[in-house]
Scaffold this active site. Structure first.
Site, PDB file in Angstrom:
ATOM      1  N   ALA A 156     -36.075  -4.473   3.219  1.00  0.00           N
ATOM      2  CA  ALA A 156     -36.488  -4.262   4.440  1.00  0.00           C
ATOM      3  C   ALA A 156     -35.712  -4.446   5.698  1.00  0.00           C
ATOM      4  CB  ALA A 156     -37.950  -5.534   4.791  1.00  0.00           C
ATOM      5  N   GLY A 171     -18.163  -8.622  10.159  1.00  0.00           N
ATOM      6  CA  GLY A 171     -18.031  -8.968   8.924  1.00  0.00           C
ATOM      7  C   GLY A 171     -16.717  -8.231   7.990  1.00  0.00           C
ATOM      8  N   SER A 231     -13.773  -9.458   6.837  1.00  0.00           N
ATOM      9  CA  SER A 231     -12.811 -10.406   6.359  1.00  0.00           C
ATOM     10  C   SER A 231     -12.792 -10.147   4.816  1.00  0.00           C
ATOM     11  CB  SER A 231     -13.319 -11.904   6.371  1.00  0.00           C
ATOM     12  OG  SER A 231     -14.755 -11.966   6.184  1.00  0.00           O
ATOM     13  N   ARG A 232     -13.771  -9.436   4.055  1.00  0.00           N
ATOM     14  CA  ARG A 232     -13.860  -9.212   2.632  1.00  0.00           C
ATOM     15  C   ARG A 232     -14.625  -7.951   2.476  1.00  0.00           C
ATOM     16  NH1 ARG A 232     -17.776 -12.381   0.334  1.00  0.00           N
ATOM     17  NH2 ARG A 232     -18.348 -13.454   2.372  1.00  0.00           N
ATOM     18  N   TYR A 251     -34.280  -7.816   1.777  1.00  0.00           N
ATOM     19  CA  TYR A 251     -32.866  -7.184   2.039  1.00  0.00           C
ATOM     20  C   TYR A 251     -33.274  -5.767   2.164  1.00  0.00           C
ATOM     21  CZ  TYR A 251     -28.342  -5.354   0.674  1.00  0.00           C
ATOM     22  OH  TYR A 251     -27.091  -4.726   0.680  1.00  0.00           O
ATOM     23  N   SER A 292     -28.298   0.490   2.929  1.00  0.00           N
ATOM     24  CA  SER A 292     -28.292   0.285   1.393  1.00  0.00           C
ATOM     25  C   SER A 292     -29.160   1.355   0.909  1.00  0.00           C
ATOM     26  CB  SER A 292     -28.489  -0.820   0.950  1.00  0.00           C
ATOM     27  OG  SER A 292     -28.922  -1.181  -0.424  1.00  0.00           O
ATOM     28  N   ASN A 322     -21.336  -4.071   9.830  1.00  0.00           N
ATOM     29  CA  ASN A 322     -21.315  -4.131   8.425  1.00  0.00           C
ATOM     30  C   ASN A 322     -21.613  -5.532   7.962  1.00  0.00           C
ATOM     31  OD1 ASN A 322     -19.579  -3.573   5.647  1.00  0.00           O
ATOM     32  ND2 ASN A 322     -18.857  -5.468   6.508  1.00  0.00           N
ATOM     33  N   ILE A 327     -21.841  -1.106  -5.183  1.00  0.00           N
ATOM     34  CA  ILE A 327     -20.167  -1.390  -5.018  1.00  0.00           C
ATOM     35  C   ILE A 327     -19.681  -2.418  -5.118  1.00  0.00           C
ATOM     36  CG2 ILE A 327     -18.400  -0.914  -3.045  1.00  0.00           C
ATOM     37  CD1 ILE A 327     -20.356   1.428  -3.168  1.00  0.00           C
ATOM     38  N   LYS A 372     -32.499  -3.425   5.420  1.00  0.00           N
ATOM     39  CA  LYS A 372     -31.791  -2.376   5.551  1.00  0.00           C
ATOM     40  C   LYS A 372     -32.791  -1.138   5.988  1.00  0.00           C
ATOM     41  CE  LYS A 372     -27.887  -4.182   4.221  1.00  0.00           C
ATOM     42  NZ  LYS A 372     -26.574  -4.288   5.035  1.00  0.00           N
TER      43      LYS A 372
HETATM   44  P1  NAP Z   1     -19.239  -9.371   1.021  1.00  0.00           P
HETATM   45  O1  NAP Z   1     -18.307  -8.865   0.100  1.00  0.00           O
HETATM   46  O2  NAP Z   1     -20.371 -10.262   0.548  1.00  0.00           O
HETATM   47  O3  NAP Z   1     -18.713  -9.313   2.600  1.00  0.00           O
HETATM   48  C1  NAP Z   1     -19.790  -9.882   3.556  1.00  0.00           C
HETATM   49  C2  NAP Z   1     -18.700  -9.805   4.872  1.00  0.00           C
HETATM   50  O4  NAP Z   1     -19.747 -10.006   5.961  1.00  0.00           O
HETATM   51  C3  NAP Z   1     -17.816 -10.904   4.936  1.00  0.00           C
HETATM   52  O5  NAP Z   1     -16.796 -10.355   5.630  1.00  0.00           O
HETATM   53  C4  NAP Z   1     -18.612 -11.901   5.556  1.00  0.00           C
HETATM   54  O6  NAP Z   1     -17.809 -13.006   6.406  1.00  0.00           O
HETATM   55  C5  NAP Z   1     -19.429 -11.026   6.670  1.00  0.00           C
HETATM   56  N1  NAP Z   1     -20.698 -11.983   7.189  1.00  0.00           N
HETATM   57  C6  NAP Z   1     -21.769 -12.197   6.384  1.00  0.00           C
HETATM   58  N2  NAP Z   1     -22.676 -12.842   7.162  1.00  0.00           N
HETATM   59  C7  NAP Z   1     -21.904 -12.747   8.604  1.00  0.00           C
HETATM   60  C8  NAP Z   1     -22.555 -13.258   9.725  1.00  0.00           C
HETATM   61  N3  NAP Z   1     -23.564 -13.814   9.871  1.00  0.00           N
HETATM   62  N4  NAP Z   1     -21.603 -12.922  10.848  1.00  0.00           N
HETATM   63  C9  NAP Z   1     -20.450 -12.354  10.680  1.00  0.00           C
HETATM   64  N5  NAP Z   1     -19.953 -11.905   9.661  1.00  0.00           N
HETATM   65  C10 NAP Z   1     -20.773 -12.095   8.281  1.00  0.00           C
HETATM   66  O7  NAP Z   1     -20.483  -8.156   1.094  1.00  0.00           O
HETATM   67  P2  NAP Z   1     -19.902  -6.563   0.820  1.00  0.00           P
HETATM   68  O8  NAP Z   1     -20.332  -6.250  -0.345  1.00  0.00           O
HETATM   69  O9  NAP Z   1     -18.687  -6.178   1.172  1.00  0.00           O
HETATM   70  O10 NAP Z   1     -21.216  -5.836   1.852  1.00  0.00           O
HETATM   71  C11 NAP Z   1     -20.870  -5.339   3.256  1.00  0.00           C
HETATM   72  C12 NAP Z   1     -22.163  -4.677   3.590  1.00  0.00           C
HETATM   73  O11 NAP Z   1     -22.210  -3.605   2.789  1.00  0.00           O
HETATM   74  C13 NAP Z   1     -23.536  -5.515   3.741  1.00  0.00           C
HETATM   75  O12 NAP Z   1     -24.063  -4.919   5.023  1.00  0.00           O
HETATM   76  C14 NAP Z   1     -24.157  -5.070   2.525  1.00  0.00           C
HETATM   77  O13 NAP Z   1     -25.460  -5.456   2.605  1.00  0.00           O
HETATM   78  C15 NAP Z   1     -23.665  -3.557   2.487  1.00  0.00           C
HETATM   79  N6  NAP Z   1     -24.058  -3.285   1.046  1.00  0.00           N
HETATM   80  C16 NAP Z   1     -23.177  -3.330  -0.051  1.00  0.00           C
HETATM   81  C17 NAP Z   1     -23.436  -3.132  -1.111  1.00  0.00           C
HETATM   82  C18 NAP Z   1     -22.483  -3.630  -2.401  1.00  0.00           C
HETATM   83  O14 NAP Z   1     -22.630  -3.034  -3.470  1.00  0.00           O
HETATM   84  N7  NAP Z   1     -21.497  -4.560  -2.067  1.00  0.00           N
HETATM   85  C19 NAP Z   1     -24.332  -1.989  -1.660  1.00  0.00           C
HETATM   86  C20 NAP Z   1     -25.129  -1.617  -0.425  1.00  0.00           C
HETATM   87  C21 NAP Z   1     -24.754  -2.059   0.862  1.00  0.00           C
HETATM   88  P3  NAP Z   1     -17.079 -14.164   5.648  1.00  0.00           P
HETATM   89  O15 NAP Z   1     -16.173 -13.646   4.558  1.00  0.00           O
HETATM   90  O16 NAP Z   1     -16.773 -15.187   6.644  1.00  0.00           O
HETATM   91  O17 NAP Z   1     -18.477 -15.000   4.894  1.00  0.00           O
END
Ligand code: NAP
Length: 247
Positions: free
Chosen positions: A157, A12, A14-15, A155, A142, A90, A188, A159
């Site tokens: 569970a 993951g 890409s973003r 979610y 998380s 990730n 974040i 994590k």
């Molecule tokens: P995001 O902006 O939604 O980006 C998610 C990334 O995961 C994207 O690159 C997406 O690819 C990829 N992805 C999702 N499902 C996938 C799959 N089945 N196979 C391969 N790639 C997949 O999320 P984020 O906020 O950066 O979060 C990243 C991680 O941090 C996650 O595990 C999230 O639970 C954790 N987290 C985030 C926060 C927060 O506040 N943002 C807080 C706690 C934990 P595509 O672009 O191709 O869809």
């Protein structure tokens, strides 16, 4: 540079947080492979941008919840480099709902994408790491995996499950010099959190002693540290990066 010569896989990438991890690791001298689900254009842009700056990265389309595909991704890396030093699980999604309304699909999908995905890649990655007698795994948890959260039973569970998985790996494979830790972000700013209703956003922010949302770099920095030899005595830990939100 902290990660010179290291071969890294980030799921993951890409973003959001994953993208920042890809950049920070590449800038620290690593060859960085990353997966994505649907964002091919964004993934290509990252690879090209890093290449133009003199860094090496490769993007692979692969659904992290697919067990067989995880094996193929790791095999491709091994074919090209004969080793994998660092795995960062990730990739993750949310499908929030109160438990009363939470569907079986919402439960299964979040567990598959967030928890089974990590199992898939850990299982494939530990084979080369065992041979190397060296390896680092970082699982993206998380704070709600520690504290729980109303409306996020699935979610939270998933994590929390990552914590059990990571501690077990740390105990099973520590003697082979394989370290495994969880990074647990708080709130974040990414696409995952940008559509929160204003009231909920304000509630999150009011609970953060450092009085600001986290940035993707806050998470990427700790990942680089944990991946580096500077963290060589740290394993089985849950590092909360949350501005003090969950003490
Ligand atoms: P995001 O902006 O939604 O980006 C998610 C990334 O995961 C994207 O690159 C997406 O690819 C990829 N992805 C999702 N499902 C996938 C799959 N089945 N196979 C391969 N790639 C997949 O999320 P984020 O906020 O950066 O979060 C990243 C991680 O941090 C996650 O595990 C999230 O639970 C954790 N987290 C985030 C926060 C927060 O506040 N943002 C807080 C706690 C934990 P595509 O672009 O191709 O869809």
């Amino acid at each position: 540079m902290e990660l010179s010569g290291k071969i890294i896989l980030v799921t993951g990438g890409s973003r959001g947080i994953g993208k920042s991890i890809v950049y920070k690791c590449a800038e620290q001298g690593a060859v960085v492979y990353f997966t994505y689900l649907g964002s091919q254009t964004k993934a290509d842009e990252i690879v090209n941008d890093l290449k133009s700056k003199g860094f090496e990265s490769y993007a692979i389309q692969a659904d992290a919840s697919n067990f067989q595909r995880a094996q193929e991704v790791i095999e491709e890396i091994l074919k090209n480099h004969q080793k994998l030093d660092i795995l960062i699980n990730n990739a993750g999604i949310t499908k929030d709902n109160l438990l009363l309304r939470l569907s079986e699909e919402q439960w299964d999908s979040v567990i598959d994408n967030n928890l089974k995905s990590a199992f898939n890649y850990c299982k494939a990655a530990i084979k080369p790491m065992l041979k190397q007698r060296d390896g680092v795994i970082i699982n993206m948890g998380s704070v709600v995996g520690v504290s729980g959260n109303a409306g996020q039973a699935n979610y939270s569970a998933s994590k929390a499950g990552l914590i059990g998985l990571s501690k077990s790996i740390a105990k099973e494979l520590g003697s082979r010099n394989i370290r495994c830790n969880v990074v647990a972000p708080g709130f974040i700013q990414t696409e995952m959190t940008e559509n929160l209703p204003e009231q909920e956003l304000q509630k999150w922010l009011s609970d953060i002693p450092l009085n600001r949302p986290g940035q993707v770099e806050d998470i990427a920095n700790i990942c680089v540290f944990l991946a580096s030899n500077k963290a060589s005595y740290i394993t089985g830990q849950v590092i909360q990066v949350d501005g003090g939100m969950n003490m």
